[in-house]
Design a protein around this motif. Structure first.
Motif, PDB file in Angstrom:
ATOM      1  N   ALA A  31     -30.998  11.686   0.667  1.00 35.05           N
ATOM      2  CA  ALA A  31     -31.487  11.269   1.983  1.00 35.05           C
ATOM      3  C   ALA A  31     -30.379  10.673   2.840  1.00 35.05           C
ATOM      4  CB  ALA A  31     -32.616  10.256   1.819  1.00 35.05           C
ATOM      5  N   LEU A  32     -29.357  10.174   2.178  1.00 30.60           N
ATOM      6  CA  LEU A  32     -28.290   9.485   2.907  1.00 30.60           C
ATOM      7  C   LEU A  32     -27.127  10.414   3.247  1.00 30.60           C
ATOM      8  CD1 LEU A  32     -27.365   6.746   3.964  1.00 30.60           C
ATOM      9  CD2 LEU A  32     -26.523   6.207   1.668  1.00 30.60           C
ATOM     10  N   LEU A  33     -27.044  11.520   2.536  1.00 28.94           N
ATOM     11  CA  LEU A  33     -25.872  12.379   2.629  1.00 28.94           C
ATOM     12  C   LEU A  33     -25.573  12.868   4.047  1.00 28.94           C
ATOM     13  CD1 LEU A  33     -24.008  12.962   0.309  1.00 28.94           C
ATOM     14  CD2 LEU A  33     -25.235  15.076  -0.134  1.00 28.94           C
ATOM     15  N   PRO A  34     -26.563  13.341   4.801  1.00 25.17           N
ATOM     16  CA  PRO A  34     -26.222  13.824   6.148  1.00 25.17           C
ATOM     17  C   PRO A  34     -25.522  12.753   6.989  1.00 25.17           C
ATOM     18  CG  PRO A  34     -28.407  14.575   5.529  1.00 25.17           C
ATOM     19  CD  PRO A  34     -27.966  13.599   4.463  1.00 25.17           C
ATOM     20  N   LEU A  35     -26.055  11.542   6.997  1.00 24.78           N
ATOM     21  CA  LEU A  35     -25.409  10.472   7.760  1.00 24.78           C
ATOM     22  C   LEU A  35     -24.029  10.157   7.190  1.00 24.78           C
ATOM     23  CD1 LEU A  35     -25.459   8.246   9.922  1.00 24.78           C
ATOM     24  CD2 LEU A  35     -26.592   6.764   8.248  1.00 24.78           C
ATOM     25  N   ALA A  36     -23.957  10.047   5.881  1.00 27.77           N
ATOM     26  CA  ALA A  36     -22.702   9.646   5.242  1.00 27.77           C
ATOM     27  C   ALA A  36     -21.575  10.621   5.571  1.00 27.77           C
ATOM     28  CB  ALA A  36     -22.884   9.538   3.731  1.00 27.77           C
TER      29      ALA A  36
ATOM     30  N   GLN B 260     -31.672  16.733  11.415  1.00 28.68           N
ATOM     31  CA  GLN B 260     -32.881  16.515  10.616  1.00 28.68           C
ATOM     32  C   GLN B 260     -32.763  15.309   9.685  1.00 28.68           C
ATOM     33  OE1 GLN B 260     -35.673  18.228  10.895  1.00 28.68           O
ATOM     34  NE2 GLN B 260     -34.924  19.734  12.359  1.00 28.68           N
ATOM     35  N   GLY B 261     -31.553  14.837   9.496  1.00 28.55           N
ATOM     36  CA  GLY B 261     -31.349  13.794   8.490  1.00 28.55           C
ATOM     37  C   GLY B 261     -32.177  12.549   8.728  1.00 28.55           C
ATOM     38  N   ASP B 262     -32.310  12.156   9.980  1.00 26.03           N
ATOM     39  CA  ASP B 262     -33.008  10.899  10.252  1.00 26.03           C
ATOM     40  C   ASP B 262     -34.475  10.971   9.861  1.00 26.03           C
ATOM     41  OD1 ASP B 262     -32.967   8.200  11.263  1.00 26.03           O
ATOM     42  OD2 ASP B 262     -34.182   8.949  12.934  1.00 26.03           O
ATOM     43  N   ALA B 263     -35.052  12.150   9.977  1.00 22.87           N
ATOM     44  CA  ALA B 263     -36.468  12.284   9.603  1.00 22.87           C
ATOM     45  C   ALA B 263     -36.657  11.969   8.121  1.00 22.87           C
ATOM     46  CB  ALA B 263     -36.955  13.696   9.913  1.00 22.87           C
ATOM     47  N   VAL B 264     -35.649  12.253   7.330  1.00 23.15           N
ATOM     48  CA  VAL B 264     -35.731  11.978   5.892  1.00 23.15           C
ATOM     49  C   VAL B 264     -35.378  10.524   5.591  1.00 23.15           C
ATOM     50  CG1 VAL B 264     -34.826  12.615   3.619  1.00 23.15           C
ATOM     51  CG2 VAL B 264     -35.134  14.371   5.395  1.00 23.15           C
ATOM     52  N   LEU B 265     -34.367  10.023   6.295  1.00 21.01           N
ATOM     53  CA  LEU B 265     -33.884   8.678   5.974  1.00 21.01           C
ATOM     54  C   LEU B 265     -34.757   7.580   6.592  1.00 21.01           C
ATOM     55  CD1 LEU B 265     -31.668   7.053   4.563  1.00 21.01           C
ATOM     56  CD2 LEU B 265     -30.325   7.178   6.683  1.00 21.01           C
TER      57      LEU B 265
ATOM     58  N   LEU C 180     -29.086  -2.862   2.810  1.00 25.87           N
ATOM     59  CA  LEU C 180     -28.020  -1.868   2.894  1.00 25.87           C
ATOM     60  C   LEU C 180     -28.466  -0.649   3.693  1.00 25.87           C
ATOM     61  CD1 LEU C 180     -26.574  -2.015  -0.752  1.00 25.87           C
ATOM     62  CD2 LEU C 180     -25.560  -2.950   1.336  1.00 25.87           C
ATOM     63  N   LEU C 181     -29.766  -0.339   3.623  1.00 31.23           N
ATOM     64  CA  LEU C 181     -30.303   0.766   4.408  1.00 31.23           C
ATOM     65  C   LEU C 181     -30.672   0.311   5.822  1.00 31.23           C
ATOM     66  CD1 LEU C 181     -32.590   2.455   1.721  1.00 31.23           C
ATOM     67  CD2 LEU C 181     -30.531   3.444   2.754  1.00 31.23           C
ATOM     68  N   ALA C 182     -31.116  -0.935   5.944  1.00 29.03           N
ATOM     69  CA  ALA C 182     -31.650  -1.395   7.233  1.00 29.03           C
ATOM     70  C   ALA C 182     -30.628  -1.246   8.349  1.00 29.03           C
ATOM     71  CB  ALA C 182     -32.119  -2.844   7.107  1.00 29.03           C
ATOM     72  N   GLU C 183     -29.366  -1.556   8.034  1.00 26.33           N
ATOM     73  CA  GLU C 183     -28.370  -1.493   9.107  1.00 26.33           C
ATOM     74  C   GLU C 183     -28.064  -0.049   9.515  1.00 26.33           C
ATOM     75  OE1 GLU C 183     -24.435  -2.810   8.300  1.00 26.33           O
ATOM     76  OE2 GLU C 183     -24.189  -1.625   6.484  1.00 26.33           O
ATOM     77  N   LEU C 184     -28.596   0.903   8.757  1.00 23.08           N
ATOM     78  CA  LEU C 184     -28.327   2.304   9.066  1.00 23.08           C
ATOM     79  C   LEU C 184     -29.407   2.939   9.937  1.00 23.08           C
ATOM     80  CD1 LEU C 184     -27.012   3.380   5.561  1.00 23.08           C
ATOM     81  CD2 LEU C 184     -25.706   2.594   7.550  1.00 23.08           C
ATOM     82  N   ALA C 185     -30.445   2.175  10.244  1.00 25.65           N
ATOM     83  CA  ALA C 185     -31.517   2.725  11.080  1.00 25.65           C
ATOM     84  C   ALA C 185     -30.962   3.193  12.425  1.00 25.65           C
ATOM     85  CB  ALA C 185     -32.607   1.672  11.291  1.00 25.65           C
ATOM     86  N   GLY C 186     -30.164   2.343  13.058  1.00 22.35           N
ATOM     87  CA  GLY C 186     -29.587   2.700  14.355  1.00 22.35           C
ATOM     88  C   GLY C 186     -28.645   3.884  14.261  1.00 22.35           C
ATOM     89  N   PRO C 187     -27.653   3.817  13.404  1.00 28.15           N
ATOM     90  CA  PRO C 187     -26.733   4.953  13.271  1.00 28.15           C
ATOM     91  C   PRO C 187     -27.452   6.260  12.963  1.00 28.15           C
ATOM     92  CG  PRO C 187     -25.853   3.051  12.116  1.00 28.15           C
ATOM     93  CD  PRO C 187     -27.220   2.657  12.599  1.00 28.15           C
ATOM     94  N   SER C 188     -28.472   6.191  12.116  1.00 30.26           N
ATOM     95  CA  SER C 188     -29.169   7.418  11.724  1.00 30.26           C
ATOM     96  C   SER C 188     -29.896   8.024  12.929  1.00 30.26           C
ATOM     97  CB  SER C 188     -30.155   7.109  10.591  1.00 30.26           C
ATOM     98  OG  SER C 188     -30.835   8.272  10.185  1.00 30.26           O
ATOM     99  N   ALA C 189     -30.555   7.162  13.722  1.00 31.29           N
ATOM    100  CA  ALA C 189     -31.270   7.661  14.899  1.00 31.29           C
ATOM    101  C   ALA C 189     -30.285   8.214  15.931  1.00 31.29           C
ATOM    102  CB  ALA C 189     -32.115   6.534  15.498  1.00 31.29           C
TER     103      ALA C 189
END
Lengths: 670, 670
Positions: free
Chosen positions: B514-519, B589-594, B603-612
């Protein structure tokens, strides 16, 4: 257009790529008693540990283990040194532990976690080590960060002997590998390292009294006595005993390279490079043999402080003895009717030597053929029934037969085997000491050892630790296993990292991505079928092929099997169908990507056949699934059935882990 | 229906999942001269090595390094002990090497490979180590198995000083980490470990004459003198010098915890936990300071055998001296016009101490402010121009400014920087000794060190080793870099394994998939922008976030950028379009999964913005690509442009590595 690649993400989300990372940590072995509390204890950078009770270097070491494991799991910098009072976690012991653990230590512990702090109490550092393993597994990431849920756990093991046999003779394992294995044993509460130090293929420990043993019998790959002592200390810090095995009178070819006079055939001998059962054996008819053994056992019992000394005794074929006129004459003179009787005489004498040096002997099933005092322990490579017989004769026993991790059985199979024999009188139950997972190393190297041991050894550990009634839920075990694997990786296991690196080596110029579909659909051949398919494999044969790389149990295949069963009862359900189609698509298309590369290297070349067979097998599954879904007859049923039959022999020492599920699909299709 | 998931396989085949594994090994640094021969030398299980020339333990060690690296790369069991004559590879030296390497060793070697055998010849084991690194890189898997192509290589370094600065003060690096770093340095022919042992945040080496330095200044994280000696031996076996740095008079807060009397303000002092430039400094006006330094330098120059001793000298702000009436009076009495002049006096005196103990001093740019004899070397944290000035003044110099690996610049940027200053008179060129890649450790831990160092340090190594004309082709460098990364992993680098494990930790319950696309779409902020975004970060701040995990340079973003440029000139080409759409789809599509998981852990919470933001950025890219392909106006251009602008601030100390390429797409769209 935009829909085209949603499936790519779906593929990843479906766990096709990284199934093992999907879960958080989980408890294994399950504790005997656990009562949930209210709230949670935060584990952040301010975490500290305090020690209470008599000073004990082993307790200091346990605290270091805790901090190292917590740091690794959470990625936080934690203060290494214990504080005095007011710590997040207090470790309290009643007394200092001995230099090395004894065979029947009190391993019970109480773990109490409240939002304000936690404590582990135990008789000694050994119980503390067990509690630490539980505490670390309980740490999980939540919305507020890392925390342990409030809980009270009273825990103690079901069996006192929970071992791991590490065969370092067939392939040598360096000290760092042994120590890593001890770290991982601690993490799942295993407490005996059974160090299989000598066999036909290598004598792996320095002998000062008979130096040609390691000098000529090890290719230079042996442990110095200083290294042995360091490993024993390392183990003791983790509450783990070290039981050495010097297998005799068979399995001794490597001894005979330096000391051919120990055999009843003159030699010369060279280190055995093949796998199997061989003729060379110590000569049980000469006094000189026992004089040699007396000195060697004297040296090794001084080096290894454990109360037990393993003398092996398995798989003597008697050929050398039958071929020796002197031995035959001896047997006749002493009324020994066969070589088994001769071996029994040998075992009796060696046991006496071991006893004279102050140790209890332990040996494989055959040891019972000798005239054994009651303190001798039997380890069964046969079955639990052997242990029943031994117990009826008054001997304690440990079970290994169902726990051979190198044979690549699924975790569920190990989990189903219980050390307690059927029909054993209740008053003899305490003679069943436990069991040992075994890592025989014909096809294990330092590189792929962890792939074969972990996480499946944790399942054996649970079987040996947890109350019997708690180890009956195989599905529940599997639900925890991914999280346990993750925690083991934080504790140092290389099963994930090595698996990926080795896969990259096999893939070579093709790239891992091209190999992944095949790699996730296959497993190594089980039992001894690898030996049957490649009887020419020797000690020097590289263990760098796909078969050496893939886990014993394909997580993808297991998930696919569950998906197939769900789909068969819900053939019209769109999501049930998709869950079956998704992986089948990947497997059906994989060969188109891999095939252009298979000529590139020998490691790829042997995969041409398996890859093509997988594509046909997956196509059959797709056709069957489509038929099930639509209710129309399966397209090319004959071809599909042939693909299933052909797939029974995958080649390259592999088997298709998805075969049974595809076969069920084809069978169910209209 | 069956077409639905072809894209999943295509996705993997496109290198979205495992780009770093796609290639085989490659040469880096490029050799000075290489002539291809005919045929190849097979490297199978029969591979042996022989030694020729005077006996030398360093040569034995080099042979062990070779066998270990070859075994790891090929997965074959190779005989560890050198044979006499008739070996696959013969290592020949003219003379034994010294106990430790000198600053100007002959590192040249000749490597000859024919189908019948190979040889490396060199003056000493040091050149052999360089040749071994080349030989191992040349090994590649082909249809007949592992082999080295026939070749004749004459090779020697462009610069004699090719270093890696390892800062162990800000975050301590255990001995095993240092040794692993030395293994990797050997693999790319780096030859100086610049060990930054003391700074405000920690004094990391045991001092027997002033034990409070390490006892109170290290949190217990220091090297014993025995460990230091072991590291020096380990380095010498690889032909690597160890140059210690004791930075002074600034960067010394950790010294002052135990010895506050060294400063011109009374203290007490505690170990500095923040990052930056701080006031505390040694008092240059007291004789007692120099008496202390004389004893300490005496102890440390005895411990570290290298001819050079690094005294730091950087970033003194003078605030303590300005605030001290005694210091001010001293300055007035001695006619020192400012604190820079005072520091110059200090440097002059410390250099004299170092010289008295038989060493050459080396220091950062500021050292030139002192009255320095010609043997003092200048290391530039500023720029090559500093080195030009130093050279004009007769001083040798080494360049570091453009090689700070911890600042997360792309490899190409490091590759573009040459140590040779512009406009330097030709007769002064030999004063430019080379350079050093730097690993300042504010945001490096033992866990993520390799992710930050490798493979980019190999690019610096090539810049310093290979002829200048051969280091101009950046695209060619990148083509080799993946293969080099693979070889470095076999030599022990954890950059891949640690990256994946840390990603799993960040992903937690969401799972890596779930994290790979953003990473793969982001990189850490460059330069000192992380400090600017998070000025509150301290020594204990966990380095377990996505920003700490992802490589400095996203391979997927680089590939995407190339694909975009190709597509812009071929907008109607179906494959060119697909190469752009494939990754954009994943990112869109990554954000829909993450997103459903981001509340699970901090550790995930701070990625909400970047993912969107990533999803919107990718959507903009898709719309632009579609417009380019069809020639119709871009849908929602205003929204797309806003997404590009918004993406300039990704958040979570990240930046979108794909942003420039998407912006180019949007700009080019009709």
């Amino acid at each position: 257009m935009f829909g085209l690649l949603v499936s790519g993400v779906a593929l990843m989300a479906a766990g096709i790529v990284f199934p093992a990372y999907a879960q958080q940590g989980a408890l294994m072995p399950l504790p005997a008693s656990m009562v949930a509390g209210t709230g949670q204890l935060v584990v952040d950078g301010s975490f500290t540990v305090a020690l209470a009770g008599p000073a004990d270097p082993h307790l200091d070491a346990a605290a270091r283990t805790l901090i190292r494991q917590l740091s690794a799991k959470t990625g936080q910098f934690l203060a290494g040194a214990p504080v005095t009072g007011g710590a997040t976690l207090t470790l309290t012991v009643t007394r200092a532990s001995a230099t090395v653990p004894a065979p029947n230590e009190d391993e019970a512990y109480t773990l109490t976690v409240t939002p304000g702090g936690a404590s582990i109490t135990a008789a000694t550092s050994i119980g503390i080590n067990r509690g630490i393993a539980t505490f670390v597994q309980l740490v999980a990431a939540g919305p507020q960060g890392y925390a342990v849920p409030a809980v009270t756990i009273h825990d103690q093991p079901r069996f006192p002997w929970r071992g791991l046999l590490l065969d370092v003779s067939r392939h040598f394992m360096p000290v760092a590998t042994v120590e890593r294995t001890l770290d991982l044993m601690q993490a799942v509460k295993l407490n005996v390292l059974h160090w299989h130090l000598a066999d036909n293929q290598g004598f792996r420990v320095e002998s000062k009294v008979y130096p040609k043993l390691h000098q000529l019998g090890s290719d230079g790959n042996f442990y110095t006595q200083d290294q042995v002592r360091a490993v024993i200390r390392y183990a003791a810090d983790r509450g783990i005993r070290v039981v050495p095995e010097f297998d005799m009178p068979g399995h001794t070819t490597a001894w005979l390279v330096g000391y051919p006079e120990l055999a009843s055939q003159p030699g010369p001998y060279t280190i055995e490079r093949h796998w199997g059962v061989f003729d060379p054996a110590l000569d049980p008819t000469r006094d000189s043999t026992y004089q040699f053994l007396d000195r060697l056992v004297g040296e090794m019992t001084a080096l290894f402080p454990d109360a037990y000394f393993h003398i092996g005794g398995d798989e003597v074929n008697g050929e050398q003895w039958k071929a020796s006129p002197a031995v035959q004459a001896y047997m006749k003179a002493h009324g020994l009717k066969d070589t088994a009787a001769l071996q029994a005489l040998f075992t009796t004498k060696v046991q006496a030597i071991v006893a004279r040096h102050g140790k209890h002997a332990i040996g494989w099933d055959e040891i019972m053929d000798g005239d054994m005092p009651k303190d001798v322990v039997v380890q069964s490579w046969r079955d639990a029934e052997s242990l029943r017989k031994a117990a009826l004769a008054g001997h304690a026993g440990i079970l290994s037969a169902p726990y051979y991790l190198d044979l690549n059985w699924p975790a569920g199979r190990h989990y189903a085997a219980d050390p307690m024999p059927e029909n054993l009188p209740a008053d003899l139950a305490n003679l069943i000491l436990g069991g040992e997972a075994c890592a025989w190393s014909e096809r294990l190297s330092p590189e792929n050892l962890d792939i074969r041991l972990w996480p499946r050894a944790a399942v054996v550990a649970e079987k040996l630790w947890s109350p019997r009634a708690m180890t009956a839920d195989t599905a529940g075990m599997y639900r925890r296993l991914d999280g346990v694997a993750r925690d083991l990786a934080w504790a140092g296991s290389r099963h994930e990292a090595a698996g990926l690196a080795m896969l990259a080596r096999v893939a070579g110029p093709a790239g891992v991505d091209a190999l992944l579909p095949l790699a996730q659909a296959v497993e190594p051949l089980k039992d001894y079928r690898r030996s049957a398919q490649r009887p020419d494999a020797v000690q020097g044969t590289p263990l760098n092929r796909l078969v050496d790389t893939v886990p014993a149990e394909s997580a993808q295949a297991r998930a696919f099997s569950l998906a197939v069963d769900h789909f068969r009862t819900n053939p019209r359900d769109v999501e049930a169908r998709a869950a079956v189609l998704r992986p089948l698509m990947v497997w059906a298309q994989g060969d188109a990507v891999l095939a252009p590369h298979v000529g590139a290297t020998p490691l790829l070349a042997e995969l041409a056949g398996p890859s093509a067979k997988l594509a046909r097998l997956a196509d059959a599954g797709l056709a069957a699934a489509e038929a099930l879904h639509t209710g129309k007859p399966m397209v090319d049923r004959a071809g599909g059935e042939k693909a299933v039959v052909d797939a029974a022999d995958a080649g390259a020492e592999l088997e298709f882990a998805i075969l049974p599920a595809v076969a069920r699909l084809v069978k169910a299709a209209p």
